[in-house]
Design a protein around this motif. Structure first.
Motif, mmCIF file in Angstrom:
data_model
loop_
_atom_site.group_PDB
_atom_site.id
_atom_site.type_symbol
_atom_site.label_atom_id
_atom_site.label_comp_id
_atom_site.label_asym_id
_atom_site.label_seq_id
_atom_site.Cartn_x
_atom_site.Cartn_y
_atom_site.Cartn_z
ATOM 1 N N VAL A 55 -5.204 1.079 -13.335
ATOM 2 C CA VAL A 55 -5.231 0.750 -11.913
ATOM 3 C C VAL A 55 -3.912 1.166 -11.289
ATOM 4 C CG1 VAL A 55 -5.404 -1.141 -10.245
ATOM 5 C CG2 VAL A 55 -6.766 -1.186 -12.343
ATOM 6 N N LEU A 56 -4.004 1.877 -10.180
ATOM 7 C CA LEU A 56 -2.805 2.330 -9.480
ATOM 8 C C LEU A 56 -2.683 1.640 -8.133
ATOM 9 C CD1 LEU A 56 -3.137 6.194 -9.964
ATOM 10 C CD2 LEU A 56 -1.797 4.607 -11.329
ATOM 11 N N LYS A 57 -1.456 1.437 -7.711
ATOM 12 C CA LYS A 57 -1.241 0.977 -6.341
ATOM 13 C C LYS A 57 -1.518 2.157 -5.428
ATOM 14 C CE LYS A 57 1.960 -2.512 -7.640
ATOM 15 N NZ LYS A 57 2.591 -3.620 -7.055
ATOM 16 N N ILE A 58 -1.928 1.873 -4.218
ATOM 17 C CA ILE A 58 -2.358 2.923 -3.301
ATOM 18 C C ILE A 58 -1.252 3.942 -3.068
ATOM 19 C CG2 ILE A 58 -1.816 1.634 -1.197
ATOM 20 C CD1 ILE A 58 -4.804 4.014 -1.669
ATOM 21 N N ARG A 63 0.819 9.488 -3.872
ATOM 22 C CA ARG A 63 1.832 10.428 -4.383
ATOM 23 C C ARG A 63 1.208 11.422 -5.358
ATOM 24 N NH1 ARG A 63 5.444 6.000 -5.259
ATOM 25 N NH2 ARG A 63 5.159 6.346 -7.483
ATOM 26 N N PHE A 64 0.355 10.935 -6.265
ATOM 27 C CA PHE A 64 -0.325 11.824 -7.209
ATOM 28 C C PHE A 64 -1.168 12.859 -6.465
ATOM 29 C CE2 PHE A 64 0.217 8.624 -10.689
ATOM 30 C CZ PHE A 64 0.736 9.485 -11.647
#
Length: 83
Positions: A55-58, A63-64
């Protein structure tokens, strides 16, 4: 089926879909591709050649995506990008 009914799914259609060989084939191909790419956790996201797991923060996800867009632009502008 109780949960499916509770969230508003058409239970009879769900049962038919669960027996549908075409859907099973898609799932099998997805599983094979995940194994080939060494994806063994969910969620997982593929951006370009990179596999991002967990899970990534928005803002991290943004950035990705921005990084991949820049790399894609660079590749498209490269004289060897077609090779």
């Amino acid at each position: 089926m109780t949960i499916a009914r509770h969230v508003g799914l058409e239970v009879e259609q769900l049962k038919r879909d669960m027996e549908d060989r075409a859907i099973e084939n898609v799932l099998e191909r997805n599983c094979a591709l995940a194994k080939e790419r060494y994806i063994n956790v969910t969620p997982a996201l593929v951006l370009g050649d990179e596999v991002i797991s967990g899970v990534l923060k928005i803002h991290t996800l943004e950035r990705f995506i921005a990084k991949e867009r820049e790399e894609a632009k660079r590749r498209a502008g490269s004289p060897t990008s077609a090779f």
